[in-house]
Design an enzyme around this catalytic site. Structure first.
Site, PDB file in Angstrom:
ATOM      1  CD1 TRP A 151      85.849  77.770 120.625  1.00 29.00           C
ATOM      2  CD2 TRP A 151      86.332  77.426 118.484  1.00 29.00           C
ATOM      3  NE1 TRP A 151      86.499  78.887 120.169  1.00 29.00           N
ATOM      4  CE2 TRP A 151      86.800  78.713 118.855  1.00 29.00           C
ATOM      5  CE3 TRP A 151      86.527  77.000 117.168  1.00 29.00           C
ATOM      6  CZ2 TRP A 151      87.445  79.560 117.963  1.00 29.00           C
ATOM      7  CZ3 TRP A 151      87.170  77.839 116.277  1.00 29.00           C
ATOM      8  CH2 TRP A 151      87.620  79.099 116.672  1.00 29.00           C
ATOM      9  CG  ASN A 152      90.529  73.949 117.390  1.00 32.15           C
ATOM     10  OD1 ASN A 152      90.322  73.569 118.538  1.00 32.15           O
ATOM     11  ND2 ASN A 152      91.749  74.079 116.907  1.00 32.15           N
ATOM     12  CE  LYS A 175      83.171  74.806 130.021  1.00 33.40           C
ATOM     13  NZ  LYS A 175      83.352  75.676 128.835  1.00 33.40           N
ATOM     14  N   GLY A 228      93.385  75.924 124.600  1.00 41.25           N
ATOM     15  CA  GLY A 228      92.644  77.132 124.253  1.00 41.25           C
ATOM     16  C   GLY A 228      93.565  78.328 124.158  1.00 41.25           C
ATOM     17  CD  GLU A 250      97.714  72.917 121.965  1.00 43.40           C
ATOM     18  OE1 GLU A 250      98.068  74.060 121.567  1.00 43.40           O
ATOM     19  OE2 GLU A 250      96.741  72.318 121.506  1.00 43.40           O
ATOM     20  CG  LEU A 251      98.306  77.890 126.557  1.00 42.26           C
ATOM     21  CD1 LEU A 251      98.953  78.912 127.474  1.00 42.26           C
ATOM     22  CD2 LEU A 251      96.867  77.625 126.957  1.00 42.26           C
ATOM     23  CB  CYS A 284      96.916  75.787 118.401  1.00 40.58           C
ATOM     24  SG  CYS A 284      97.137  74.004 118.290  1.00 40.58           S
ATOM     25  CD  GLU A 385      96.272  81.493 118.459  1.00 36.18           C
ATOM     26  OE1 GLU A 385      96.547  80.359 118.012  1.00 36.18           O
ATOM     27  OE2 GLU A 385      95.936  81.706 119.643  1.00 36.18           O
TER      28      GLU A 385
END
Length: 492
Positions: A151-152, A175, A228, A250-251, A284, A385
């Protein structure tokens, strides 16, 4: 109130359930739009549309050059509509209009870059150790790709996933996060205007448990790309593994921003403030762990606190605002809870630490820029985080100590190093376990260079020339040009 339908097979459609999710404006705290709440039925329709477009539709008949031209056209349309798309995204996630519009304009470069790569995918002939055979390799698109975004930065993250996939010849189902879907749905109509055939790009909205899982586990999906949290990334990886589907993940991150005593202090202070308070810390790569050499702790934190207190907060749609709200209510409450965690663990509050009540913040989900000093790397605030405007300041003695602290994390996405000693800069870059290391700068990104992380920060890399190959299968072809088969039961 605007109601956003899903985009499937070239058309905007209502969700099968006829249910709708409220989208809240983080600045006002009020509902400003409704988003279709999809389910497994919607996911199935979207994937089947993408699969048909991949194998049967005109997309499969286009040349690589023709696909590249469509991507170039998309870049032009993005620049044309950048302001409108940015305003929609800011309403949805509260990110600054100044950064969002610039970011969306820059997103067009992904479409130009990978549009140019689309017809540069070349196989090779292979000189063999066997006589009488000709051998070559060729690359073919994997098929339907599911792209799940956070969402960022919805449109930027979508570009990181889908553009290389489209250039490779794949079709996609996007999505977006249930907390920020509007800009992706607004954006989707540009694909039809650019000339993409129906079904090549689809957008299905809804909750992860209902739509995300159905997409990941769909038998026609051949790759999943996700941005996410690491917890959700693990779950997606487990789901995909059951069907042997490759994933790109990509976390999260807990990036160290390391300042040595010889650094240009003014530049480093700016880099530290930007690293954590840009986008209200909701990135992130946020430099959420500030590592300061012991001798500069007092002077540096004094300047840092002064800079944090001077940050202009308020309406993210205004150009001069420097820090906006937290993007959604659950995240707002999570960030506030971490402030209490840090206090309980013994960290020293140097600035902020409360919800912002300034008049210019209205009724939005704002938190004052928060700095904790005397943090040890074992504290939760240094290991977990937060994804918010909270900075942990940790001291170190020398290079070895800085490396030890920096790498003492389950994450490894980014890191910053501030020093005038270029020998030290190279040594630190070599020793830090992170996918990106910035020297005397922070938060610099480009479509031309790979991005991703070590350890729990993910799997694979996005961006850069090599990314296109992650959406391709390698096929090897053998041709007998005259070799005699002497024994049927012995490998040739």
């Amino acid at each position: 109130m605007r109601r956003y339908q899903m985009y499937i097979n070239g058309q905007y459609v209502d969700p099968a359930s006829n249910r709708w999710m409220d989208s809240y404006n983080p600045y006002t705290g009020e509902v400003w739009a409704q988003i279709g709440e999809g389910n497994a039925e919607d996911a199935d329709v979207a994937v089947k549309a993408a699969a048909a477009a991949f194998s049967e539709g005109p997309w499969s008949q286009l040349t690589h050059t023709e696909r590249g031209a469509l991507l170039h056209r998309m870049g032009d349309l993005i620049i044309r509509d950048a302001r409108k798309l940015a305003e929609t995204e800011v309403n949805d996630n509260g990110k600054l209009i100044a950064e969002t519009e610039a970011m969306i304009r820059y997103t067009a470069q992904w479409y130009y870059y990978f549009g140019g790569l689309a017809d540069k995918i070349q196989g090779a002939t292979v000189p063999l150790d066997k006589k009488g055979y000709f051998n070559f390799t060729q690359y073919e698109p994997v098929g339907v790709v599911v792209a799940i975004t956070a969402w960022n930065s919805p449109l930027l993250l979508a570009a990181w996933k889908i553009v290389a996939a489209l250039a490779a010849g794949c079709t996609v189902v996007i999505k977006p996060s249930e907390h920020a879907s509007a800009s992706t749905l607004e954006f989707a109509k540009l694909f039809a205007e650019a000339g993409f055939p129906p079904g090549v790009v689809n957008v299905v909205t809804g909750f992860g448990a209902d739509v995300g899982s159905a997409l990941v586990e769909h038998p026609l999906v051949r790759k999943v790309s996700f941005t996410g949290s690491d917890a959700t990334g693990r779950h997606i990886n487990q789901q995909a593994a059951k069907h042997l589907k490759p994933v790109g993940l990509e976390l999260g991150g807990k990036s160290p921003n390391i300042v040595f005593a010889d650094a240009n202090m003014e530049d480093a202070v700016k880099g530290a403030l930007s690293g954590i308070f840009s986008a209200a810390g909701q990135t992130c790569i946020a430099g959420s762990r500030l590592l300061l050499q012991e001798s500069i702790y007092e002077e540096f934190t004094e300047k840092l606190v002064a800079g944090a207190k001077a940050i202009r907060m308020g309406n993210p749609q205004e150009k001069d605002t420097q820090m906006g709200p937290i993007a959604n209510r659950p995240q707002y409450e999570k960030v506030l809870s971490y402030i209490e965690v840090a206090k309980d663990d013994g960290a020293e509050l140097l600035a902020g630490g409360v919800a912002a009540t300034r008049p210019e913040c209205g009724n939005g989900w704002f938190i004052e820029p928060t700095i904790f000093g005397k943090v040890t790397n074992t504290m939760r605030i240094a290991q977990e985080e937060v994804f918010g405007p909270i900075l942990s300041v940790i001291t170190f003695k020398d290079e070895d100590d800085a490396v030890r602290i920096a790498n003492d994390s389950r994450f490894g996405l980014g890191a910053g190093v501030w020093t005038k000693d270029m020998g030290r800069a190279f040594r630190m870059a070599n020793r830090i376990q992170a996918g990106t290391v910035w020297i005397n700068t922070y938060r610099a990104l480009s479509f031309m260079v790979p991005f991703g992380g070590y350890k729990d920060s993910g799997i694979g890399r996005e961006n850069g020339m090599a990314q296109i190959y992650s959406y391709l299968e390698t096929k090897n072809v053998w041709i007998n040009t005259g070799a005699e088969t002497k024994n049927l039961f012995v490998m040739r």
